[in-house]
Design a protein around this motif. Structure first.
Motif, PDB file in Angstrom:
ATOM      1  N   VAL A  92      40.597  55.665  46.084  1.00 46.86           N
ATOM      2  CA  VAL A  92      39.317  54.979  45.929  1.00 46.86           C
ATOM      3  C   VAL A  92      39.013  54.255  47.236  1.00 46.86           C
ATOM      4  CG1 VAL A  92      38.079  53.151  44.703  1.00 46.86           C
ATOM      5  CG2 VAL A  92      39.598  54.706  43.441  1.00 46.86           C
ATOM      6  N   ALA A  93      37.753  54.328  47.681  1.00 45.30           N
ATOM      7  CA  ALA A  93      37.340  53.624  48.893  1.00 45.30           C
ATOM      8  C   ALA A  93      36.093  52.824  48.595  1.00 45.30           C
ATOM      9  CB  ALA A  93      37.082  54.614  50.030  1.00 45.30           C
ATOM     10  N   GLY A  94      35.948  51.696  49.275  1.00 43.59           N
ATOM     11  CA  GLY A  94      34.783  50.852  49.076  1.00 43.59           C
ATOM     12  C   GLY A  94      34.833  49.645  49.986  1.00 43.59           C
ATOM     13  N   PHE A  95      34.372  48.514  49.491  1.00 36.90           N
ATOM     14  CA  PHE A  95      34.361  47.296  50.290  1.00 36.90           C
ATOM     15  C   PHE A  95      34.522  46.098  49.374  1.00 36.90           C
ATOM     16  CE2 PHE A  95      30.013  47.979  48.974  1.00 36.90           C
ATOM     17  CZ  PHE A  95      29.527  46.717  48.685  1.00 36.90           C
ATOM     18  N   TYR A  96      34.938  44.994  49.962  1.00 39.24           N
ATOM     19  CA  TYR A  96      35.043  43.753  49.209  1.00 39.24           C
ATOM     20  C   TYR A  96      34.558  42.608  50.083  1.00 39.24           C
ATOM     21  CZ  TYR A  96      39.309  42.434  51.804  1.00 39.24           C
ATOM     22  OH  TYR A  96      40.206  42.078  52.784  1.00 39.24           O
TER      23      TYR A  96
ATOM     24  N   ALA B  51      43.455  46.529  52.646  1.00 37.11           N
ATOM     25  CA  ALA B  51      42.302  46.223  53.496  1.00 37.11           C
ATOM     26  C   ALA B  51      42.404  47.038  54.771  1.00 37.11           C
ATOM     27  CB  ALA B  51      42.262  44.733  53.814  1.00 37.11           C
ATOM     28  N   LEU B  52      41.285  47.594  55.217  1.00 35.42           N
ATOM     29  CA  LEU B  52      41.278  48.414  56.427  1.00 35.42           C
ATOM     30  C   LEU B  52      40.919  47.563  57.637  1.00 35.42           C
ATOM     31  CD1 LEU B  52      39.558  51.576  54.923  1.00 35.42           C
ATOM     32  CD2 LEU B  52      41.976  51.268  55.500  1.00 35.42           C
TER      33      LEU B  52
ATOM     34  N   ASP C 149      35.125  39.893  45.676  1.00 33.74           N
ATOM     35  CA  ASP C 149      34.047  40.605  44.996  1.00 33.74           C
ATOM     36  C   ASP C 149      34.198  42.052  45.444  1.00 33.74           C
ATOM     37  OD1 ASP C 149      31.758  40.956  43.459  1.00 33.74           O
ATOM     38  OD2 ASP C 149      30.416  40.573  45.134  1.00 33.74           O
ATOM     39  N   VAL C 150      34.722  42.929  44.580  1.00 27.66           N
ATOM     40  CA  VAL C 150      35.180  44.256  44.990  1.00 27.66           C
ATOM     41  C   VAL C 150      34.246  45.332  44.451  1.00 27.66           C
ATOM     42  CG1 VAL C 150      37.192  45.773  45.163  1.00 27.66           C
ATOM     43  CG2 VAL C 150      37.519  43.332  44.760  1.00 27.66           C
ATOM     44  N   HIS C 151      33.918  46.303  45.306  1.00 22.19           N
ATOM     45  CA  HIS C 151      33.019  47.400  44.946  1.00 22.19           C
ATOM     46  C   HIS C 151      33.623  48.736  45.364  1.00 22.19           C
ATOM     47  CE1 HIS C 151      29.627  44.657  44.056  1.00 22.19           C
ATOM     48  NE2 HIS C 151      30.170  43.923  45.017  1.00 22.19           N
ATOM     49  N   ALA C 152      33.349  49.769  44.582  1.00 21.36           N
ATOM     50  CA  ALA C 152      33.800  51.125  44.889  1.00 21.36           C
ATOM     51  C   ALA C 152      32.631  51.951  45.395  1.00 21.36           C
ATOM     52  CB  ALA C 152      34.401  51.785  43.653  1.00 21.36           C
ATOM     53  N   GLU C 153      32.905  52.862  46.328  1.00 16.71           N
ATOM     54  CA  GLU C 153      31.900  53.777  46.832  1.00 16.71           C
ATOM     55  C   GLU C 153      32.263  55.237  46.562  1.00 16.71           C
ATOM     56  OE1 GLU C 153      28.933  53.327  48.364  1.00 16.71           O
ATOM     57  OE2 GLU C 153      29.025  51.153  48.090  1.00 16.71           O
TER      58      GLU C 153
ATOM     59  N   TYR D 155      38.133  48.780  52.257  1.00 15.60           N
ATOM     60  CA  TYR D 155      39.484  48.883  51.702  1.00 15.60           C
ATOM     61  C   TYR D 155      39.679  50.291  51.143  1.00 15.60           C
ATOM     62  CZ  TYR D 155      37.766  49.103  46.931  1.00 15.60           C
ATOM     63  OH  TYR D 155      37.137  49.529  45.790  1.00 15.60           O
ATOM     64  N   THR D 156      40.930  50.628  50.871  1.00 15.50           N
ATOM     65  CA  THR D 156      41.259  51.830  50.125  1.00 15.50           C
ATOM     66  C   THR D 156      42.291  51.472  49.066  1.00 15.50           C
ATOM     67  OG1 THR D 156      42.008  54.143  50.312  1.00 15.50           O
ATOM     68  CG2 THR D 156      43.073  52.530  51.735  1.00 15.50           C
ATOM     69  N   TRP D 157      42.250  52.183  47.943  1.00 17.00           N
ATOM     70  CA  TRP D 157      43.170  51.956  46.818  1.00 17.00           C
ATOM     71  C   TRP D 157      43.761  53.286  46.416  1.00 17.00           C
ATOM     72  CZ3 TRP D 157      43.401  54.081  41.990  1.00 17.00           C
ATOM     73  CH2 TRP D 157      44.146  53.434  40.999  1.00 17.00           C
ATOM     74  N   TYR D 158      45.089  53.300  46.185  1.00 18.28           N
ATOM     75  CA  TYR D 158      45.741  54.547  45.773  1.00 18.28           C
ATOM     76  C   TYR D 158      46.973  54.220  44.956  1.00 18.28           C
ATOM     77  CZ  TYR D 158      47.841  59.217  46.092  1.00 18.28           C
ATOM     78  OH  TYR D 158      48.390  60.456  45.797  1.00 18.28           O
ATOM     79  N   GLN D 159      47.036  54.799  43.766  1.00 19.25           N
ATOM     80  CA  GLN D 159      48.182  54.646  42.869  1.00 19.25           C
ATOM     81  C   GLN D 159      48.561  53.172  42.678  1.00 19.25           C
ATOM     82  OE1 GLN D 159      51.242  57.261  44.439  1.00 19.25           O
ATOM     83  NE2 GLN D 159      50.296  59.059  43.494  1.00 19.25           N
ATOM     84  N   GLY D 160      47.538  52.351  42.438  1.00 18.79           N
ATOM     85  CA  GLY D 160      47.768  50.956  42.101  1.00 18.79           C
ATOM     86  C   GLY D 160      47.894  50.008  43.271  1.00 18.79           C
TER      87      GLY D 160
END
Length: 384
Positions: free
Chosen positions: A268-272, A293-294, A256-260, A284-289
Motif C-alpha cells: 500500500v502506498a499513500g501519504f500521511y 515513511a519514505l 492522518d493517514v491516506h491510501a492512494e 509512506y509504504t505499507w507491506y505485511q503489517g
C-alpha cells in the motif's frame, strides 16, 4: 462518441510527441502523451500491465442554446477536461464516451465521465454523470470494455446495497471484481462496496464513520476511513474473504493517514500528515503489517501515488514554499528516493513534476509542466 486525432497536422504532432527524448545513458526512454488537441493540456494518471494509459486532456466546447440554463447555473468554460486512453508508449489518444452528452456542457467545471482504473484485460471502471431532474445531475458507476465502447451503467447491479445518493467504481482486479464508493448523504459520508460476480456487498467500516474505497488487487482492497468528524483518517486494508486491517499511524505519532494505491503483491502506498512535524504531507509504504515513511527532505512535502509488486513507489517531492514548479516526480526504490528528471531527460523547457502510477514492468506515467505552464502527460519506459 469516440474522438481521435484525424488531421495530418495533429497526427504529425502526436508522432513527434512519441519520439524518445532520452540519451542512451539514461535509465528510461520518454514518450509524451498527446492531448486531444495540440493547444490543450494532457495528464497521465493510470498505467496498465501492458503499458496502456489513462488520464485526461482538455477539449474545446460551446454552450448550445438548448442548454444555456445549465451553463448559467453550473458555470460555463470554453475548455472541459475529459478522460482519455492512450496505447502503450504513447500515440493518438481516444476520448472515453460518457453515459450522456447532454450533461457535458452544464458540468463544464468537471469531467462528465472519468476512468479510475484498468485491469490486465483492458477493462476500465469509473463514473459518469447522468441527468437528474431539470437542474441536477447524478453520478453512476460505469465500466468500459474497450476505449471505443459505450460505458456500461453498473447501477442496476447495486440494488442490494443500502440507499445512496451517488456511486462510482474506483478499482477492478483481474477476476473482474469491482470496488467502489457510495455517497450516503449531502455531508459526503460514504461506504465502500465490492461488486463480485454480479453481487454487491458493503465492505467492513472497521469502526470508521465514513469510508472511501481506493484500489483493489486479486486478494486485497484498500481505502480511507474517517474516524472523527472533520478529523483524523486512517487506512483500511481488506483481505477479500478474510480479516480487515487498519493503519492509523506511520511514525507512532498522531497521524492522518491516506491510501492512494495497492500493488498486485499487497503493498500500500499513500501519504500521511503528522501535526508535530509541521512539514506537510509525507509519503509512506505499507507491506505485511509494517509501515515505512519514505525519505522526504526538510522543507519539502511528498506523496506516494503508485506502487508495484517489487515495492517500487512513485510520487512527488515538493518544496512547501513553492507552487507546482517546486515539485519533482520521484521514484523510491528500496527506500531510496531518486529524481526522475535525473533518470530520464524531459523535453527542453519541461520538468517532470508528478509521477502518478507504476506497473509491474516498472513503466511510469505522470505529467510535466513547462515554464509557460503547458502540461503534458508522459510515459517512462525502463531501458534494457
Amino acid at each position: 462518441m469516440n474522438t481521435r486525432i484525424t488531421s495530418f497536422a495533429a497526427l504529425l504532432g502526436s508522432a513527434l510527441l512519441a519520439l524518445s527524448s532520452t540519451p542512451a545513458s539514461a535509465a528510461y526512454s520518454v514518450s509524451l502523451l498527446a492531448p486531444i488537441a495540440l493547444d490543450q493540456n494532457s495528464y497521465g494518471n493510470v498505467i496498465g500491465a501492458n503499458g496502456v494509459m489513462l488520464g485526461e486532456s482538455y477539449v474545446k466546447q460551446d454552450c448550445p442554446v438548448s442548454q444555456w440554463v445549465g451553463c448559467l447555473v453550473e458555470g460555463y468554460t470554453s475548455r472541459q477536461p475529459r478522460s482519455v486512453w492512450w496505447p502503450a508508449q504513447g500515440g493518438a489518444p481516444t476520448m472515453l464516451p460518457c453515459l450522456s452528452k447532454a450533461v457535458s456542457t452544464s458540468a463544464s467545471w468537471d469531467k462528465p465521465c472519468e476512468a479510475h482504473a484498468i485491469n490486465n484485460r483492458g477493462v476500465m471502471v469509473g463514473r459518469s454523470y447522468v441527468p437528474k431532474g431539470a437542474f441536477d445531475i447524478g453520478v453512476h458507476p460505469v465500466l468500459w470494455l474497450s476505449p471505443g465502447s459505450a460505458p456500461v451503467d453498473l447501477s442496476a447491479q447495486l440494488q442490494g446495497l443500502p440507499s445512496y445518493l451517488s456511486a462510482r467504481a474506483v478499482g477492478i482486479n483481474e477476476q473482474g471484481w469491482i470496488i467502489g464508493r457510495a455517497q450516503i448523504d449531502n455531508r459526503q459520508n460514504e461506504y465502500a462496496f465490492l461488486l463480485r460476480d454480479g453481487l454487491a456487498t458493503v465492505l467492513p467500516s472497521a469502526g470508521a464513520l465514513s469510508v472511501k474505497a481506493r484500489a483493489i488487487n486479486t486478494t486485497m482492497a484498500v481505502g480511507d476511513g474517517q474516524y472523527e468528524r472533520g478529523g483524523q483518517s486512517g487506512v483500511i486494508v481488506w483481505t477479500l474473504g478474510g480479516p480487515t486491517t487498519t493503519l492509523r499511524t506511520v511514525d507512532g505519532g498522531e497521524n492522518d493517514v491516506h491510501a492512494e494505491a495497492i500493488s498486485s503483491a499487497g503493498h500500500v502506498a499513500g501519504f500521511y500528515w503528522a501535526p508535530a512535524s509541521k512539514q506537510g504531507n509525507r509519503a509512506y509504504t505499507w507491506y505485511q503489517g509494517r509501515a515505512q515513511a519514505l525519505p522526504t527532505d526538510a522543507g519539502y512535502s511528498s506523496v506516494a501515488y503508485g506502487v508495484n509488486a517489487a515495492g517500487q513507489v512513485v510520487g512527488s517531492h515538493c518544496r512547501t514554499d513553492q507552487d507546482i514548479h517546486g515539485c519533482r516526480a520521484v521514484v523510491w526504490t528500496n527506500g531510496v528516493r531518486q529524481d526522475l528528471n535525473v533518470l530520464a531527460t524531459p523535453p527542453a523547457g519541461y520538468t517532470f513534476v508528478q509521477a502518478k502510477a507504476v506497473n509491474d514492468q516498472g513503466q511510469i506515467t505522470g505529467w510535466m509542466v513547462s515554464a509557460a505552464n503547458v502540461y503534458r502527460g508522459f510515459a517512462l519506459i525502463p531501458k534494457p
